[in-house]
Write an enzyme that holds these catalytic residues in place. Structure first.
Site, short mmCIF file in Angstrom:
data_model
loop_
_atom_site.label_atom_id
_atom_site.label_comp_id
_atom_site.label_asym_id
_atom_site.label_seq_id
_atom_site.Cartn_x
_atom_site.Cartn_y
_atom_site.Cartn_z
N ASN A 296 4.39 -10.72 1.66
CA ASN A 296 4.74 -11.21 0.32
C ASN A 296 5.34 -12.61 0.37
OD1 ASN A 296 4.28 -9.51 -1.89
ND2 ASN A 296 5.93 -8.14 -1.33
N ASP B 265 0.29 -7.65 -4.02
CA ASP B 265 -0.27 -6.64 -4.93
C ASP B 265 -1.71 -6.30 -4.58
OD1 ASP B 265 2.09 -6.47 -6.26
OD2 ASP B 265 1.38 -7.28 -8.17
N HIS C 287 3.50 -12.84 -4.00
CA HIS C 287 3.57 -11.49 -4.56
C HIS C 287 2.20 -10.99 -5.03
CE1 HIS C 287 6.33 -8.36 -6.01
NE2 HIS C 287 5.47 -8.20 -6.99
N ASP D 13 4.01 3.83 5.11
CA ASP D 13 4.66 2.61 4.60
C ASP D 13 3.99 1.40 5.29
OD1 ASP D 13 7.83 1.70 3.65
OD2 ASP D 13 6.78 0.43 5.09
N ILE D 14 3.73 0.37 4.51
CA ILE D 14 3.07 -0.81 5.07
C ILE D 14 4.03 -1.56 6.00
CG2 ILE D 14 1.89 -2.99 4.51
CD1 ILE D 14 1.07 -1.73 1.84
N GLU E 40 6.01 0.07 -1.57
CA GLU E 40 4.92 0.00 -0.60
C GLU E 40 4.91 1.26 0.25
OE1 GLU E 40 8.05 -0.65 1.93
OE2 GLU E 40 6.38 -1.67 2.90
#
Ligand code: GH3
Ligand code: MG
Ligand code: MG
Length: 202
Positions: free
Chosen positions: A68, A77, A73, A60-61, A104
Site C-alpha cells: 500500500n 485494493d 491504496h 492474511d496477505i 486484508e
C-alpha cells in the site's frame, strides 16, 4: 393500481440491495464478517449435533502495508480483489466458503474429515495466490503471498467458536513468525472421552 405495483417492485429491489449490502463486502464481493460469524456458528452446531467435521482456515496477505505504502491504496485494493477471486476460484466445492473478515484478512470454511485435507487446501490457496505473480516491493522478484492458519474441527475437538478462531489465528501467527508464505495447522486439543452417562435408577 399500476403505481402501487410499481412501488412494490421498487421496494422489493431496494430490499434486495440492502440485504446484499449487509451480507457482502463491496470491494471483493465476498461474504462479510457478519456472514462468517453466522456460518461458523451453523457449521459448529452441525458438527456437534451430527458429528460432522469441518476445517477453518484464516489467511492474511504478507507485508500488505508495504505494498500500500509503495504502490498506493488503489493498487492495494486491486490486489485485495485479485487475492479474493483467486481464493474463491481455488476452492471448487459449493460447500467451501470464503469470507473477507477484516481489512486484508480472510476466512475459509471447508468440509474436511482429516488434518491432511485441511493442510492440502491451505497449500492450494497459498499456491494460487503466489501463482498470481503480483509484483511486491519487498525485494526484486518478490510477489504477493499469504500466510495461513488452519484447524480441523471434529466432534472430539469441539471447544467453543471463539477458541476455535483463536487456534486458527495462533497458527496463522506462527506461519508469519516462521517466515510467511506458508501454512500452519493448529494442534488440536484432545478432549478426554466424556464420562458414560450413569444408568438410571430402577
Ligand atoms: P504482515 O505480513 O505481518 O501481515 O504485515 P502487513 O503489513 O500485511 O500487516 P499490517 O497489519 O501491518 O498492515 C495491514 C495493512 O492493510 C494496513 C492497512 O492500511 C491495510 N488495509 C486494510 N484494509 C485495507 C483496504 O481495504 N484497502 C487497502 N488498500 N488497504 C487496506
Ligand atoms: Mg492483518
Ligand atoms: Mg498482512
Amino acid at each position: 393500481m399500476i403505481r402501487d405495483k410499481y412501488m412494490r417492485i421498487s421496494l422489493q429491489n431496494l430490499n434486495g440491495q440492502l440485504k446484499r449490502l449487509a451480507q457482502y463486502d463491496a470491494l471483493t464481493e465476498l461474504q462479510n464478517r457478519r456472514m462468517f460469524d453466522e456460518a461458523i456458528a451453523t457449521y459448529f452446531a452441525q458438527a456437534r449435533r451430527l458429528g460432522t467435521s469441518f476445517g477453518l482456515i484464516i489467511f492474511d496477505i504478507d507485508y500488505f502495508k508495504m505494498l500500500n505504502d509503495t504502490f498506493g491504496h488503489q493498487q492495494g485494493d486491486r490486489v485485495l480483489k485479485k487475492v479474493a477471486t483467486s481464493a474463491r476460484n481455488a476452492l471448487a466445492r459449493e460447500t467451501d466458503k470464503v469470507f473477507r473478515i477484516g481489512g486484508e484478512e480472510f476466512a475459509v470454511l471447508v468440509l474436511a474429515e482429516n488434518d491432511s485435507q485441511v493442510v492440502s487446501l491451505m497449500e492450494i490457496l497459498r499456491r494460487a495466490v503466489e501463482g498470481l505473480g503480483i509484483v511486491h516491493p519487498l525485494h526484486p522478484g518478490a510477489v504477493v503471498t499469504i500466510s495461513l492458519g488452519g484447524v480441523l474441527v471434529k466432534e472430539h475437538s469441539l471447544v467453543t467458536v471463539t477458541e476455535l478462531f483463536k487456534m486458527a489465528d495462533e497458527a496463522l501467527y506462527s506461519a508469519k513468525l516462521s517466515g510467511r508464505n506458508q501454512a500452519v495447522l493448529a494442534q488440536r486439543i484432545e478432549m478426554p472421552a466424556s464420562a458414560p452417562v450413569a444408568a438410571e435408577q430402577a
